[in-house]
Design a protein around this motif. Sequence first.
Motif, mmCIF file in Angstrom:
data_model
loop_
_atom_site.group_PDB
_atom_site.id
_atom_site.type_symbol
_atom_site.label_atom_id
_atom_site.label_comp_id
_atom_site.label_asym_id
_atom_site.label_seq_id
_atom_site.Cartn_x
_atom_site.Cartn_y
_atom_site.Cartn_z
ATOM 1 N N MET A 4 0.854 -1.197 0.000
ATOM 2 C CA MET A 4 0.000 0.000 0.000
ATOM 3 C C MET A 4 0.883 1.238 0.000
ATOM 4 N N SER A 5 0.587 2.175 -0.892
ATOM 5 C CA SER A 5 1.387 3.392 -0.991
ATOM 6 C C SER A 5 1.113 4.302 0.196
ATOM 7 N N THR A 6 1.991 5.300 0.364
ATOM 8 C CA THR A 6 1.831 6.263 1.461
ATOM 9 C C THR A 6 0.519 7.024 1.320
ATOM 10 N N THR A 7 0.179 7.380 0.063
ATOM 11 C CA THR A 7 -1.070 8.110 -0.186
ATOM 12 C C THR A 7 -2.269 7.260 0.181
ATOM 13 N N GLU A 8 -2.249 6.001 -0.240
ATOM 14 C CA GLU A 8 -3.364 5.106 0.062
ATOM 15 C C GLU A 8 -3.499 4.875 1.570
ATOM 16 N N LEU A 9 -2.359 4.746 2.255
ATOM 17 C CA LEU A 9 -2.393 4.565 3.704
ATOM 18 C C LEU A 9 -2.979 5.794 4.387
ATOM 19 N N SER A 10 -2.608 6.970 3.901
ATOM 20 C CA SER A 10 -3.146 8.211 4.474
ATOM 21 C C SER A 10 -4.657 8.279 4.277
ATOM 22 N N GLN A 11 -5.118 7.857 3.103
ATOM 23 C CA GLN A 11 -6.550 7.864 2.841
ATOM 24 C C GLN A 11 -7.301 6.943 3.791
ATOM 25 N N VAL A 12 -6.739 5.764 4.016
ATOM 26 C CA VAL A 12 -7.363 4.809 4.930
ATOM 27 C C VAL A 12 -7.410 5.386 6.340
ATOM 28 N N MET A 13 -6.309 5.996 6.778
ATOM 29 C CA MET A 13 -6.249 6.540 8.131
ATOM 30 C C MET A 13 -7.219 7.720 8.294
ATOM 31 N N VAL A 14 -7.283 8.606 7.289
ATOM 32 C CA VAL A 14 -8.181 9.758 7.346
ATOM 33 C C VAL A 14 -9.627 9.282 7.450
ATOM 34 N N LYS A 15 -9.992 8.309 6.621
ATOM 35 C CA LYS A 15 -11.362 7.798 6.653
ATOM 36 C C LYS A 15 -11.671 7.166 8.000
ATOM 37 N N SER A 16 -10.705 6.447 8.575
ATOM 38 C CA SER A 16 -10.888 5.830 9.883
ATOM 39 C C SER A 16 -11.080 6.882 10.966
ATOM 40 N N TYR A 17 -10.268 7.940 10.919
ATOM 41 C CA TYR A 17 -10.388 9.010 11.913
ATOM 42 C C TYR A 17 -11.747 9.702 11.811
ATOM 43 N N LEU A 18 -12.188 9.970 10.587
ATOM 44 C CA LEU A 18 -13.465 10.657 10.400
ATOM 45 C C LEU A 18 -14.629 9.820 10.924
ATOM 46 N N LYS A 19 -14.548 8.506 10.711
ATOM 47 C CA LYS A 19 -15.609 7.631 11.209
ATOM 48 C C LYS A 19 -15.595 7.564 12.729
ATOM 49 N N GLN A 20 -14.392 7.510 13.312
ATOM 50 C CA GLN A 20 -14.294 7.481 14.773
ATOM 51 C C GLN A 20 -14.852 8.759 15.387
ATOM 52 N N LEU A 21 -14.664 9.885 14.695
ATOM 53 C CA LEU A 21 -15.180 11.162 15.164
ATOM 54 C C LEU A 21 -16.649 11.369 14.770
ATOM 55 N N ARG A 22 -17.207 10.356 14.092
ATOM 56 C CA ARG A 22 -18.605 10.390 13.642
ATOM 57 C C ARG A 22 -18.887 11.556 12.693
ATOM 58 N N LEU A 23 -17.907 11.861 11.880
ATOM 59 C CA LEU A 23 -18.081 12.867 10.819
ATOM 60 C C LEU A 23 -18.434 12.108 9.542
ATOM 61 N N THR A 24 -19.646 11.570 9.519
ATOM 62 C CA THR A 24 -20.027 10.610 8.483
ATOM 63 C C THR A 24 -20.069 11.233 7.094
ATOM 64 N N ARG A 25 -20.583 12.440 6.971
ATOM 65 C CA ARG A 25 -20.644 13.070 5.650
ATOM 66 C C ARG A 25 -19.247 13.395 5.151
#
Length: 255
Positions: A1-22
């Motif tokens: 997994m590239s650095t960009t792809e890893l960042s995307q996965v982490m960002v999406k995970s953080y947003l879901k944990q913060l319940r920023l669904t939109r």
Amino acid sequence: MSTTELSQVMVKSYLKQLRLTRMATDYEALAREAEQRGLGYLGYLQALLEGELAHRQEQQLRQRLKAAAFPYQKRLEDFDFSLIPSVPKVRLLELAQGAFLAGHDNVLFIGPSGIGKTHLLMGLGRALCLQGYRVLFRSAVTLATELEMAHKELRLPRLLASYRRFDLILVDELGYLPFAKQTSELLFQFFSDRYERASVALTSNLAFAQWTQVFGNEQMTAALLDRLVHRSHILLMEGESFRFRHSLQKQDEAS
């Protein structure tokens, strides 16, 4: 997994944990759009936050409309004020802004059957939901039944407290059926509990002088009216029944 792809996965995970669904749904598409339009970091952040805020406001509106428990939807925009000239449209639209709720004022729709009282009651309630207020609809019979059951089960104080969470309670068709003594006393307690604490809006087919027919006790009825009418917006409606007019139109079309 590239650095960009890893960042995307982490960002999406953080947003879901913060319940920023939109934001979790939109962040990639908005990032591409922001890059194409040259919005920069702040422009991108603004677009993300605006989307999240709009999504939450839509969710809250759906929740308020569901909690209001309208039996069906009626809007003030769909009411034909020209057929009931006794009802001032400008005044209704002013009430729909909700300023009267700050003073815990009441709204009383008084008039004969079939002229649109329930439509205006629910239309007002819906408009106030759109303004962010908490509204609850109950027919007078349903409200009476809830109070009776709560009283029987020794949870009346808890029920009254739950009603206080609503900025406005709509009570429809008060006066169509007389109530037993205990039920009348429970309704009196309900209205007294909200007096100068929270607002009610109601419809009745009876003039105030006839309310004793519903509540029985003259002294209690007078005390109830004193609480309801004080700081109230009273709309006396006159006109021909919509249902009667519609029936005549159907007969004319059939002949």
